[in-house]
Scaffold this motif. Sequence first.
Motif, PDB file in Angstrom:
ATOM      1  N   GLY A 241      13.727 -29.932  19.213  1.00 51.78           N
ATOM      2  CA  GLY A 241      13.734 -31.127  20.048  1.00 51.78           C
ATOM      3  C   GLY A 241      13.480 -30.831  21.513  1.00 51.78           C
ATOM      4  N   SER A 242      13.671 -29.577  21.914  1.00 50.73           N
ATOM      5  CA  SER A 242      13.634 -29.290  23.350  1.00 50.73           C
ATOM      6  C   SER A 242      12.218 -29.098  23.877  1.00 50.73           C
ATOM      7  CB  SER A 242      14.476 -28.054  23.663  1.00 50.73           C
ATOM      8  OG  SER A 242      13.862 -26.912  23.139  1.00 50.73           O
ATOM      9  N   SER A 243      11.386 -28.439  23.147  1.00 53.20           N
ATOM     10  CA  SER A 243      10.021 -28.226  23.625  1.00 53.20           C
ATOM     11  C   SER A 243       9.154 -27.722  22.485  1.00 53.20           C
ATOM     12  CB  SER A 243      10.026 -27.190  24.749  1.00 53.20           C
ATOM     13  OG  SER A 243      10.465 -25.962  24.235  1.00 53.20           O
ATOM     14  N   GLU A 244       7.865 -27.753  22.734  1.00 53.97           N
ATOM     15  CA  GLU A 244       6.959 -27.163  21.743  1.00 53.97           C
ATOM     16  C   GLU A 244       7.044 -25.651  21.891  1.00 53.97           C
ATOM     17  OE1 GLU A 244       3.009 -28.495  22.414  1.00 53.97           O
ATOM     18  OE2 GLU A 244       3.641 -30.591  22.336  1.00 53.97           O
ATOM     19  N   ASP A 245       6.654 -24.960  20.854  1.00 55.96           N
ATOM     20  CA  ASP A 245       6.519 -23.512  20.958  1.00 55.96           C
ATOM     21  C   ASP A 245       7.813 -22.797  21.303  1.00 55.96           C
ATOM     22  OD1 ASP A 245       3.944 -23.448  20.403  1.00 55.96           O
ATOM     23  OD2 ASP A 245       3.212 -22.782  22.360  1.00 55.96           O
ATOM     24  N   SER A 246       8.942 -23.350  20.903  1.00 51.63           N
ATOM     25  CA  SER A 246      10.180 -22.678  21.300  1.00 51.63           C
ATOM     26  C   SER A 246      10.629 -21.707  20.202  1.00 51.63           C
ATOM     27  CB  SER A 246      11.265 -23.691  21.586  1.00 51.63           C
ATOM     28  OG  SER A 246      11.428 -24.482  20.447  1.00 51.63           O
ATOM     29  N   PHE A 247      11.650 -20.957  20.549  1.00 50.58           N
ATOM     30  CA  PHE A 247      12.229 -19.977  19.637  1.00 50.58           C
ATOM     31  C   PHE A 247      13.721 -20.273  19.463  1.00 50.58           C
ATOM     32  CE2 PHE A 247       8.732 -17.336  21.235  1.00 50.58           C
ATOM     33  CZ  PHE A 247       8.365 -16.590  20.119  1.00 50.58           C
ATOM     34  N   SER A 248      14.257 -19.781  18.357  1.00 50.16           N
ATOM     35  CA  SER A 248      15.692 -19.807  18.164  1.00 50.16           C
ATOM     36  C   SER A 248      16.107 -18.416  17.697  1.00 50.16           C
ATOM     37  CB  SER A 248      16.000 -20.851  17.091  1.00 50.16           C
ATOM     38  OG  SER A 248      17.314 -21.232  17.146  1.00 50.16           O
ATOM     39  N   GLY A 391       8.602 -26.474  13.508  1.00 54.45           N
ATOM     40  CA  GLY A 391       7.672 -25.764  14.399  1.00 54.45           C
ATOM     41  C   GLY A 391       8.383 -24.840  15.372  1.00 54.45           C
ATOM     42  N   VAL A 392       9.559 -24.345  14.955  1.00 53.77           N
ATOM     43  CA  VAL A 392      10.325 -23.425  15.819  1.00 53.77           C
ATOM     44  C   VAL A 392      10.126 -22.001  15.287  1.00 53.77           C
ATOM     45  CG1 VAL A 392      12.676 -22.759  16.493  1.00 53.77           C
ATOM     46  CG2 VAL A 392      12.054 -25.171  16.329  1.00 53.77           C
ATOM     47  N   ARG A 393       9.992 -21.021  16.184  1.00 57.52           N
ATOM     48  CA  ARG A 393       9.916 -19.645  15.725  1.00 57.52           C
ATOM     49  C   ARG A 393      11.312 -19.031  15.677  1.00 57.52           C
ATOM     50  NH1 ARG A 393       5.294 -18.738  19.370  1.00 57.52           N
ATOM     51  NH2 ARG A 393       6.601 -20.009  20.693  1.00 57.52           N
ATOM     52  N   LEU A 394      11.543 -18.248  14.652  1.00 60.28           N
ATOM     53  CA  LEU A 394      12.872 -17.674  14.445  1.00 60.28           C
ATOM     54  C   LEU A 394      12.862 -16.218  14.896  1.00 60.28           C
ATOM     55  CD1 LEU A 394      15.264 -19.092  13.201  1.00 60.28           C
ATOM     56  CD2 LEU A 394      14.705 -18.058  11.012  1.00 60.28           C
ATOM     57  N   MET A 395      13.696 -15.899  15.871  1.00 53.85           N
ATOM     58  CA  MET A 395      13.746 -14.543  16.396  1.00 53.85           C
ATOM     59  C   MET A 395      14.951 -13.834  15.783  1.00 53.85           C
ATOM     60  SD  MET A 395      12.228 -12.646  18.535  1.00 53.85           S
ATOM     61  CE  MET A 395      11.360 -13.359  19.899  1.00 53.85           C
ATOM     62  N   VAL A 396      14.709 -12.840  14.968  1.00 51.44           N
ATOM     63  CA  VAL A 396      15.832 -12.122  14.354  1.00 51.44           C
ATOM     64  C   VAL A 396      16.186 -10.949  15.267  1.00 51.44           C
ATOM     65  CG1 VAL A 396      16.662 -10.917  12.305  1.00 51.44           C
ATOM     66  CG2 VAL A 396      15.006 -12.783  12.070  1.00 51.44           C
ATOM     67  N   ALA A 423       2.866 -16.985  12.766  1.00 55.04           N
ATOM     68  CA  ALA A 423       4.080 -16.170  12.900  1.00 55.04           C
ATOM     69  C   ALA A 423       5.277 -17.080  13.163  1.00 55.04           C
ATOM     70  CB  ALA A 423       3.910 -15.163  14.031  1.00 55.04           C
ATOM     71  N   VAL A 424       6.078 -17.294  12.126  1.00 54.12           N
ATOM     72  CA  VAL A 424       7.287 -18.126  12.263  1.00 54.12           C
ATOM     73  C   VAL A 424       8.500 -17.221  12.473  1.00 54.12           C
ATOM     74  CG1 VAL A 424       8.809 -19.741  11.038  1.00 54.12           C
ATOM     75  CG2 VAL A 424       6.332 -19.954  10.809  1.00 54.12           C
ATOM     76  N   VAL A 425       8.554 -16.145  11.702  1.00 59.52           N
ATOM     77  CA  VAL A 425       9.703 -15.240  11.792  1.00 59.52           C
ATOM     78  C   VAL A 425       9.297 -13.997  12.588  1.00 59.52           C
ATOM     79  CG1 VAL A 425      11.362 -13.888  10.466  1.00 59.52           C
ATOM     80  CG2 VAL A 425      10.540 -16.078   9.567  1.00 59.52           C
ATOM     81  N   PHE A 426      10.061 -13.702  13.621  1.00 58.17           N
ATOM     82  CA  PHE A 426       9.811 -12.516  14.458  1.00 58.17           C
ATOM     83  C   PHE A 426      10.901 -11.482  14.198  1.00 58.17           C
ATOM     84  CE2 PHE A 426       6.675 -13.443  17.963  1.00 58.17           C
ATOM     85  CZ  PHE A 426       6.159 -14.600  17.391  1.00 58.17           C
ATOM     86  N   GLU A 450      -1.133  -7.211   3.447  1.00 59.24           N
ATOM     87  CA  GLU A 450      -0.714  -8.369   2.649  1.00 59.24           C
ATOM     88  C   GLU A 450      -1.188  -9.696   3.238  1.00 59.24           C
ATOM     89  OE1 GLU A 450       3.235  -6.220   0.751  1.00 59.24           O
ATOM     90  OE2 GLU A 450       3.535  -7.841   2.192  1.00 59.24           O
ATOM     91  N   GLY A 451      -1.753  -9.638   4.433  1.00 61.83           N
ATOM     92  CA  GLY A 451      -2.388 -10.832   4.993  1.00 61.83           C
ATOM     93  C   GLY A 451      -1.454 -11.810   5.682  1.00 61.83           C
ATOM     94  N   TRP A 452      -0.236 -11.399   6.019  1.00 66.48           N
ATOM     95  CA  TRP A 452       0.634 -12.332   6.741  1.00 66.48           C
ATOM     96  C   TRP A 452       0.625 -12.034   8.242  1.00 66.48           C
ATOM     97  CZ3 TRP A 452       4.683  -9.241   8.559  1.00 66.48           C
ATOM     98  CH2 TRP A 452       5.071  -8.156   7.787  1.00 66.48           C
ATOM     99  N   HIS A 453       1.186 -12.966   9.010  1.00 67.54           N
ATOM    100  CA  HIS A 453       1.185 -12.831  10.474  1.00 67.54           C
ATOM    101  C   HIS A 453       2.372 -11.981  10.916  1.00 67.54           C
ATOM    102  CE1 HIS A 453      -1.820 -16.015  11.634  1.00 67.54           C
ATOM    103  NE2 HIS A 453      -1.725 -16.167  10.323  1.00 67.54           N
ATOM    104  N   PHE A 454       2.067 -11.013  11.774  1.00 73.55           N
ATOM    105  CA  PHE A 454       3.106 -10.124  12.291  1.00 73.55           C
ATOM    106  C   PHE A 454       3.622 -10.692  13.612  1.00 73.55           C
ATOM    107  CE2 PHE A 454       4.224  -6.686  15.193  1.00 73.55           C
ATOM    108  CZ  PHE A 454       5.083  -5.895  14.437  1.00 73.55           C
ATOM    109  N   GLY A 455       4.921 -10.887  13.728  1.00 74.71           N
ATOM    110  CA  GLY A 455       5.523 -11.334  14.992  1.00 74.71           C
ATOM    111  C   GLY A 455       6.675 -10.417  15.327  1.00 74.71           C
ATOM    112  N   ALA A 456       6.717  -9.910  16.562  1.00 68.91           N
ATOM    113  CA  ALA A 456       7.782  -8.961  16.893  1.00 68.91           C
ATOM    114  C   ALA A 456       8.208  -9.079  18.339  1.00 68.91           C
ATOM    115  CB  ALA A 456       7.304  -7.539  16.639  1.00 68.91           C
ATOM    116  N   LYS A 457       9.456  -8.748  18.547  1.00 72.85           N
ATOM    117  CA  LYS A 457       9.978  -8.610  19.901  1.00 72.85           C
ATOM    118  C   LYS A 457      10.222  -7.117  20.106  1.00 72.85           C
ATOM    119  CE  LYS A 457      14.303  -9.775  20.204  1.00 72.85           C
ATOM    120  NZ  LYS A 457      15.674 -10.229  20.412  1.00 72.85           N
TER     121      LYS A 457
END
Length: 618
Positions: A241-248, A391-396, A423-426, A450-457
């Motif tokens: 709800g807060s913004s586009e392109d945000s993370f949790s 549409g939120v990205r999840l930062m583990v 990349a939904v899960v980082f 495997e063809g998936w999107h890599f997302g990392a912090k």
Amino acid sequence: MASSARPLALRAACSLRAPRCLRSTAAARQEQPGEPARPPPPPDPERGSAHGGTGPRGTRRVQPPPPAVDFGDPREAFRSKSSAELVRALVVLRLCALEPLVARSRQLMNLSRKLLGQQRFEKLMKMTFYGQFVAGEDQEAIKPLIQRNRAFGVGSVLDYSVEEDLTPEEAERKEMDEACVKGAEIDGPGAAQREKQYLAHREFGDRRDRVISARTYFYADETKCDQHMDTFLRCIEASGGSSEDSFSAIKLTALGRPQFLLQFSEVLMKWRKFFHQMAAEQGKAGLAVMETKLEVKKLQETLANLGIATKAESQHWFTGEDLGVSGTVDLLDWNSLIDSRTKLSKLLLIPNMKTGQLEPLLSHFTEEEDLQMKRMLQRMDVLATRALELGVRLMVDAEQTYFQPAISRLTLEMQRKFNMEKAVVFNTFQCYLKEAYDNVTMDVELSRREGWHFGAKLVRGAYMEQEQARAAQVGYEDPLNPTYEKTNEMYQRCLDYVLEEIKYSQKIKVMVASHNEDTVTFTIRRMAELGIHPSEKKVYFGQLLGMCDQITFPLGQAGYPVYKYVPYGPVNEVLPYLSRRALENRGFMKRAKRERDLLWSEFKRRLITGSLFCNPSH
Ligand SMILES: Cc1cc2nc3c(=O)[nH]c(=O)nc-3n(C[C@H](O)[C@H](O)[C@H](O)COP(=O)(O)OP(=O)(O)OC[C@H]3O[C@@H](n4cnc5c(N)ncnc54)[C@H](O)[C@@H]3O)c2cc1C
């Protein structure tokens, strides 16, 4: 080893993922659909600020020149701040630098609460420490700050930061009696086979000890884990709800019994070690992890000699579609034999090289423990599903080394499922680890295969003191780089690798999560050299709320995607986290001094120009 035990060995695990298991590295070199073709020569470092990004089909796109960023301009840095906020930051950062005050921050906070009463105490906190480092009490209260930051080009990673206010003794009791120790394990026959690193130790029962800027969860029961999941769900919804392109941000230790993470980590590490032992047998010790390839024929012979499986038995383990071509198995193929979704209690038997005995990788899980593991995976699934919907990205977040292999592996399972389109899960990689580069390269390579999107912090790592003390006291090899300089080298190496990969791929995203100005400057320079424009939004930056605004805001205003980790939660429940945050500032005096100098310059400028009472503008 009794041969009757063999059927339980590898075969059980292999059946799980047979179609995907054991694809050769040769296949990995083939481009994935949708990926631009990889040009053979490396990027030309001489190009300076190359202004071409990579288009969706690998075509060169003309980009505007990368924007300049000035981290020494106080006006730019604090444009979003009112003068009252400048004063607050000056006072709070100054107080955080006073050693005796910080050392007694918890006691001082408790005393102030008693003297002032709850209401006035909360007010004082909101005017000072809480106001500086925490966005507000709940989803509604944090909205204005999030919107203001967004107006200045700064996004948010929401991080619900409540922590139980436990004494060290309570924390230790919870950890040892409820979370990490199986009754059977203390004296049982399995205890001798467990690795010290992956056993709970009473003297390190309080996992908060010597940890900076990271919340810590202690296991109580499954209901509590469900409550944590609900909290994370609300956080994801607030992010949506807060913004586009945000993370949790989430922490996996909140979602299940740490005992499972410990045991699963041990399995994964023993399995990896076993691969390297096999590699040494084949004369391939010391090669880079992705260069180490076992020859299947020799591997089968070794497995037969060790009594793990006859050649006939192991034949079908290594029959992946591409193996006929390469005839080799690398660590990724090897790892795919373990599947977190299997019944872990049925897992493998491997030889203990010291005793020559075959031993189970895992002491048996009870039915209840199997259930606990499944529930943890289900909770993760619920969170990622909701994040995807909104549409939120999840930062583990990354945690202690004795949990981290399992955390990474479970995160990877989520990435396989949820990162097919974007990349939904980082995941988070800690560069203070000696094995950081191997970890990053392996996951990037796996995502490509495997063809998936890599997302990392990428972070340096928050648990340094605790990790070093634990390794020394318990008696295992320190998993961390020996010096700060080595950690910096590792950070740069991992970052450089990921940036080079990003240049050629639409499927890789990274967050450079650091307060270190040199690291941020290095990233900007490499992006320019590689032609990665900030508007492509493949490289993000991250800092914690209330710290290093002189880095965050100039980046945001120059158009670089940058995020603040935004802690929030009720005053009382955030206080334990806050007092440890004060400890962090104490450790980074030098940087805080630069920040204070810039704050002071801006305050003086406003005073002199008569703009002290102007509202923040953009
Ligand atoms: C947005 C954000 C998210 C974060 N998320 C996580 C997370 O999920 N997990 C996590 O663990 N941390 C996390 N951190 C914290 C991070 O790992 C660092 O502890 C913190 O940011 C300080 O590192 P730096 O790069 O900012 O600054 P610097 O001052 O350049 O680096 C300090 C760090 O260097 C390393 N270091 C210092 N001395 C030595 C030494 N003698 N030997 C080896 N290494 C040394 C340590 O990791 C230390 O924390 C996060 C930080 C940020 C900003």
